[in-house]
Design a protein around this motif. Structure first.
Motif, mmCIF file in Angstrom:
data_model
loop_
_atom_site.group_PDB
_atom_site.id
_atom_site.type_symbol
_atom_site.label_atom_id
_atom_site.label_comp_id
_atom_site.label_asym_id
_atom_site.label_seq_id
_atom_site.Cartn_x
_atom_site.Cartn_y
_atom_site.Cartn_z
ATOM 1 N N HIS A 153 0.842 -1.202 0.000
ATOM 2 C CA HIS A 153 0.000 0.000 0.000
ATOM 3 C C HIS A 153 0.878 1.253 0.000
ATOM 4 C CE1 HIS A 153 -3.488 -2.409 2.055
ATOM 5 N NE2 HIS A 153 -3.338 -2.692 0.777
ATOM 6 N N VAL A 154 0.713 2.072 -1.014
ATOM 7 C CA VAL A 154 1.475 3.329 -1.111
ATOM 8 C C VAL A 154 0.473 4.478 -0.971
ATOM 9 C CG1 VAL A 154 2.956 4.758 -2.576
ATOM 10 C CG2 VAL A 154 3.179 2.258 -2.631
ATOM 11 N N ASN A 155 0.676 5.322 0.033
ATOM 12 C CA ASN A 155 -0.336 6.342 0.351
ATOM 13 C C ASN A 155 0.127 7.775 0.136
ATOM 14 O OD1 ASN A 155 -2.659 4.804 1.145
ATOM 15 N ND2 ASN A 155 -1.437 4.083 2.871
ATOM 16 N N ALA A 156 -0.849 8.672 0.028
ATOM 17 C CA ALA A 156 -0.573 10.094 -0.202
ATOM 18 C C ALA A 156 -0.329 10.808 1.137
ATOM 19 C CB ALA A 156 -1.741 10.738 -0.932
ATOM 20 N N PHE A 157 0.163 12.031 1.053
ATOM 21 C CA PHE A 157 0.576 12.746 2.270
ATOM 22 C C PHE A 157 -0.600 13.298 3.077
ATOM 23 C CE2 PHE A 157 0.212 16.027 -0.958
ATOM 24 C CZ PHE A 157 -0.520 16.992 -0.280
ATOM 25 N N ASN A 158 -1.767 13.385 2.450
ATOM 26 C CA ASN A 158 -2.823 14.176 3.089
ATOM 27 C C ASN A 158 -3.590 13.437 4.190
ATOM 28 O OD1 ASN A 158 -3.839 12.573 1.053
ATOM 29 N ND2 ASN A 158 -5.436 13.995 0.453
ATOM 30 N N PHE A 159 -3.585 12.094 4.162
ATOM 31 C CA PHE A 159 -4.264 11.351 5.234
ATOM 32 C C PHE A 159 -3.319 10.294 5.809
ATOM 33 C CE2 PHE A 159 -8.016 13.108 3.128
ATOM 34 C CZ PHE A 159 -8.701 13.582 4.234
ATOM 35 N N PRO A 160 -2.355 10.731 6.635
ATOM 36 C CA PRO A 160 -1.359 9.775 7.138
ATOM 37 C C PRO A 160 -1.943 8.685 8.037
ATOM 38 C CG PRO A 160 -1.034 11.978 8.102
ATOM 39 C CD PRO A 160 -2.051 12.118 7.020
ATOM 40 N N ALA A 161 -3.087 8.927 8.659
ATOM 41 C CA ALA A 161 -3.692 7.888 9.505
ATOM 42 C C ALA A 161 -4.727 7.089 8.709
ATOM 43 C CB ALA A 161 -4.357 8.529 10.727
ATOM 44 N N TRP A 162 -5.712 7.787 8.169
ATOM 45 C CA TRP A 162 -6.803 7.110 7.451
ATOM 46 C C TRP A 162 -6.281 6.295 6.265
ATOM 47 C CZ3 TRP A 162 -8.694 7.942 2.408
ATOM 48 C CH2 TRP A 162 -9.917 7.303 2.122
ATOM 49 N N GLY A 163 -5.255 6.847 5.569
ATOM 50 C CA GLY A 163 -4.724 6.188 4.372
ATOM 51 C C GLY A 163 -4.266 4.770 4.679
ATOM 52 N N LEU A 164 -3.509 4.616 5.775
ATOM 53 C CA LEU A 164 -3.058 3.264 6.135
ATOM 54 C C LEU A 164 -4.251 2.394 6.510
ATOM 55 C CD1 LEU A 164 -0.088 2.102 8.280
ATOM 56 C CD2 LEU A 164 -2.362 1.306 8.870
ATOM 57 N N ALA A 171 -7.674 -5.322 3.178
ATOM 58 C CA ALA A 171 -6.734 -6.396 2.862
ATOM 59 C C ALA A 171 -6.689 -7.429 3.994
ATOM 60 C CB ALA A 171 -5.345 -5.815 2.625
ATOM 61 N N LEU A 172 -6.574 -6.945 5.232
ATOM 62 C CA LEU A 172 -6.458 -7.880 6.365
ATOM 63 C C LEU A 172 -7.721 -8.710 6.515
ATOM 64 C CD1 LEU A 172 -4.679 -5.532 8.963
ATOM 65 C CD2 LEU A 172 -3.633 -7.400 7.647
ATOM 66 N N LEU A 173 -8.877 -8.074 6.320
ATOM 67 C CA LEU A 173 -10.124 -8.841 6.433
ATOM 68 C C LEU A 173 -10.226 -9.874 5.306
ATOM 69 C CD1 LEU A 173 -12.691 -9.349 7.990
ATOM 70 C CD2 LEU A 173 -13.814 -7.527 6.697
ATOM 71 N N ALA A 174 -9.663 -9.532 4.159
ATOM 72 C CA ALA A 174 -9.678 -10.477 3.034
ATOM 73 C C ALA A 174 -8.632 -11.575 3.214
ATOM 74 C CB ALA A 174 -9.434 -9.731 1.722
ATOM 75 N N GLY A 175 -7.756 -11.429 4.203
ATOM 76 C CA GLY A 175 -6.762 -12.472 4.483
ATOM 77 C C GLY A 175 -5.420 -12.249 3.816
ATOM 78 N N MET A 176 -5.128 -11.004 3.429
ATOM 79 C CA MET A 176 -3.828 -10.717 2.817
ATOM 80 C C MET A 176 -2.959 -9.863 3.735
ATOM 81 S SD MET A 176 -3.762 -9.901 -1.239
ATOM 82 C CE MET A 176 -2.037 -10.199 -1.599
ATOM 83 N N PRO A 177 -1.670 -10.197 3.869
ATOM 84 C CA PRO A 177 -0.772 -9.376 4.685
ATOM 85 C C PRO A 177 -0.420 -8.087 3.951
ATOM 86 C CG PRO A 177 0.463 -11.103 3.590
ATOM 87 C CD PRO A 177 -0.976 -11.324 3.223
ATOM 88 N N VAL A 178 -0.043 -7.088 4.724
ATOM 89 C CA VAL A 178 0.139 -5.744 4.169
ATOM 90 C C VAL A 178 1.526 -5.199 4.485
ATOM 91 C CG1 VAL A 178 -0.652 -3.344 4.410
ATOM 92 C CG2 VAL A 178 -2.328 -5.218 4.378
ATOM 93 N N ILE A 179 2.123 -4.551 3.491
ATOM 94 C CA ILE A 179 3.263 -3.659 3.752
ATOM 95 C C ILE A 179 2.793 -2.270 3.342
ATOM 96 C CG2 ILE A 179 5.656 -3.080 3.265
ATOM 97 C CD1 ILE A 179 6.170 -5.985 2.507
ATOM 98 N N SER A 180 2.702 -1.366 4.310
ATOM 99 C CA SER A 180 2.137 -0.040 4.045
ATOM 100 C C SER A 180 3.244 1.004 4.009
ATOM 101 C CB SER A 180 1.125 0.298 5.148
ATOM 102 O OG SER A 180 0.437 1.466 4.809
ATOM 103 N N LYS A 181 3.115 1.913 3.043
ATOM 104 C CA LYS A 181 4.117 2.977 2.923
ATOM 105 C C LYS A 181 3.420 4.332 2.908
ATOM 106 C CE LYS A 181 6.693 5.669 -0.194
ATOM 107 N NZ LYS A 181 6.927 6.619 0.900
ATOM 108 N N PRO A 182 3.518 5.086 3.997
ATOM 109 C CA PRO A 182 2.950 6.435 3.992
ATOM 110 C C PRO A 182 3.836 7.369 3.179
ATOM 111 C CG PRO A 182 4.118 6.047 6.045
ATOM 112 C CD PRO A 182 4.189 4.758 5.271
ATOM 113 N N ALA A 183 3.277 8.485 2.733
ATOM 114 C CA ALA A 183 4.111 9.514 2.107
ATOM 115 C C ALA A 183 5.095 9.997 3.160
ATOM 116 C CB ALA A 183 3.256 10.667 1.610
ATOM 117 N N THR A 184 6.332 10.206 2.760
ATOM 118 C CA THR A 184 7.379 10.482 3.743
ATOM 119 C C THR A 184 7.143 11.798 4.496
ATOM 120 O OG1 THR A 184 8.900 9.275 2.323
ATOM 121 C CG2 THR A 184 9.888 10.647 4.033
#
Ligand code: NAP
Length: 522
Positions: A153-164, A171-184
């Motif tokens: 998951h690659v996210n934008a800078f404007n929602f650092p909490a909601w985006g993740l 994804a987690l509910l569907a049973g897939m593991p996640v690697i999340s990347k917030p905008a720096t």
């Protein structure tokens, strides 16, 4: 200065070298640094797939739902601290910060309850069994099972909490593991939130990892079972989806990009009516909330020609009371833009709109001294309303997203003309028709629906259930065609679809029936 860490393979790690600096956008003071150089992204991907994926698939939907509820509580328990970090590093006013942080915990809670309602199943059947012969001896049945890769998951800078949270919940509910990347630039909030999520103890090993900084070679490693979900600019989205391995491996990609969302005032609405007031409030909120840095914010305001003068006057008046400045200063209602680059882009964008024929009614691209900010510092822009008298000639208004506190009023004469003008943006996330009239709502809402992921029909009688078009709800679709990226997120079970593989089981009916006996019908 704080050194931010990524969470990979069950450990908090930081990369080599000086890395990138994160700032307070009100004061331009450096707050922290982060580096991911030299981190082993291949190992992180393996860890997600072998540990996280296996653990999640062994859990029922209900157990995954309980996990999401625990994650939601973990965020809520740190709410004040997280809001404060967002005020410092993302320029959120307190109210903007609540919008982001409560949006994160609320979305996790929604999917948590949804997971619980799905019970003890671990996968879905899609539709009923289909007899392929004269009896059920030979039949077919579609199923939806967890993909066996990792969701990046690659996210934008404007929602650092909601985006993740909104991506991870599905994804987690569907049973897939996640690697999340917030905008720096605004990742301090995400990093702190990640600490709370890990500390909750609710996550199986490898289920959720976070990269605070660049993704190194991770995207180049994605394979056929992996998913890439991106939110950000159309240009980055296009670059990521056209990577060689992403194409060659048919990596599933979802892109949430920019959007020139419209608000349309119906020809039936009179000045001063409840519906008119709602329309003015919604437009003004979208200009000011998060300093206009919302992908769903209203960028184009379509108004019947006869009402243009009234709307221009009322919008400008409505913005008189706004105070631009540091979120920590008394009375501030509009914070700074998140970064110096954003400030540059917004100024250039506003000038582009003006060159294209739009006139500034209030605000504009001139420098603003933010209340409570050091002299000459901070990335502030005044709330801006523009008016383009000739909506057809003002091309930039339909083509260029100014990602800041700005909107443009455009006149229209007929519903057909309005629909054609709305469509000129080439696809959007959400647009709204404000009307009290059934015929107007049907014509306009259905006329623009093909160009959007969500269309709102709003009037003054809705009461407190209406949060405005800018609030993305977990129960409804978020995404849109064309310019908006062509993606689909959230929308209850629909948002899980990205992480599920649909397969048709075909053959001996009684065995198929046995295989899906414990599935949940979608
Ligand atoms: P951006 O520059 O495209 O960055 C978005 C994300 O992509 C960031 O996390 C960025 O990381 C990452 N990134 C950039 N280059 C990358 C690469 N080569 N490999 C991997 N990741 C890479 O967009 P932005 O300026 O942050 O966001 C603003 C835009 O996002 C606006 O146009 C807005 O409309 C859109 N947006 C859309 C939605 C939606 O839901 N549709 C929501 C919010 C925002 P770094 O920060 O580390 O560079």
């Amino acid at each position: 200065m704080q050194v931010l860490k990524s969470y990979l393979c069950g450990e908090w790690v930081s990369g080599e070298g000086a890395g990138q600096t994160l700032y307070d956008p009100s004061t331009e003071e450096a707050l922290g640094t982060t580096s991911t150089e030299g981190l082993d992204f291949g190992a992180a991907r393996e860890h997600a797939i072998t540990k996280g994926g296996a653990a999640l698939r062994a859990m029922t939907f209900a157990q995954r739902g309980e996990m999401l509820l625990a994650l939601s509580r973990a965020i809520h328990s740190k709410r004040d601290e997280l809001i404060e970090i967002g005020m410092k590093n993302a320029g959120n006013t307190r109210s903007d910060g609540k919008f982001d942080v409560d949006g994160a915990s609320g979305t996790l809670a929604f999917y948590g309850e949804f997971g619980k309602s799905l019970g003890d199943a671990t996968f879905f059947t899609d539709g009923d069994a289909i007899n392929l012969g004269r009896s059920s001896r030979v039949s077919g049945q579609h199923v939806l099972v967890s993909r066996r890769g990792v969701a990046v998951h690659v996210n934008a800078f404007n929602f650092p909490a909601w985006g993740l949270a909104e991506k991870a919940a599905c994804a987690l509910l569907a049973g897939m593991p996640v690697i999340s990347k917030p905008a720096t630039a605004t990742a301090m909030l995400t990093a702190k939130m990640m600490e709370a999520l890990v500390a909750s103890g609710a996550l199986p090993d490898g289920a959720l990892q976070a990269i605070v900084g660049p993704t190194g070679d991770l995207i180049d490693r994605l394979g056929p079972q992996d998913v890439l979900a991106f939110t950000g600019s159309g240009a980055t989205g296009a670059m990521l989806r056209s990577k060689k391995n992403v194409i060659a491996n048919a990596v599933r990609v979802n892109v949430e990009a920019d959007s020139l969302n419209a608000a349309i005032l119906g020809a039936d609405v009179e000045r001063g009516s409840e519906t008119y007031q709602l329309f003015i409030n919604d437009v003004a909120r979208d200009i000011t909330q998060k300093a206009g840095q919302k992908c769903t914010a209203i960028r184009r305001v379509f108004v019947p020609t006869a009402m243009v003068e009234a709307v221009n006057e009322d919008l400008v008046e409505r913005l008189y009371g706004t105070v631009v400045g540091s979120p920590f200063a008394e009375g501030v209602t509009v914070g700074p833009l998140a970064t110096a680059a954003q400030l540059r882009d917004v100024r250039v964008g506003l000038e582009l709109l003006v060159k294209s024929g739009a006139k500034v009614l209030t605000g504009g691209s001139a420098a603003v001294q933010g209340k409570g900010a050091p002299e000459g510092k901070g990335f502030f822009v005044a709330p801006t309303v523009l008016f383009a008298e000739d909506p057809h000639a003002a091309s930039a208004v339909h083509e260029h997203e100014v990602f800041g506190p700005s909107t443009t009023v455009l006149p229209y004469k007929t519903a057909d003309e309005c629909i054609a003008l709305v469509a000129r943006a080439g696809g959007g996330l959400v647009s709204t028709v404000y009307t009290d009239d059934r015929a107007v709502s049907a014509e306009l809402a259905l006329g623009i629906a093909a160009y959007h992921g969500r269309v709102c029909i709003a009037n003054g009688r809705m009461g407190s259930g209406w949060l405005g078009p800018g609030t993305v709800l977990p129960s409804l679709l978020h995404g849109g065609p064309g310019r908006a990226g062509g993606g689909e997120e959230l929308g209850g079970v629909r948002g899980m679809g990205l992480y599920l593989q649909r397969a048709a089981l075909q053959g001996y009916g009684p065995l198929i029936e046995g295989a899906v006996a414990n599935a949940r019908k979608v």
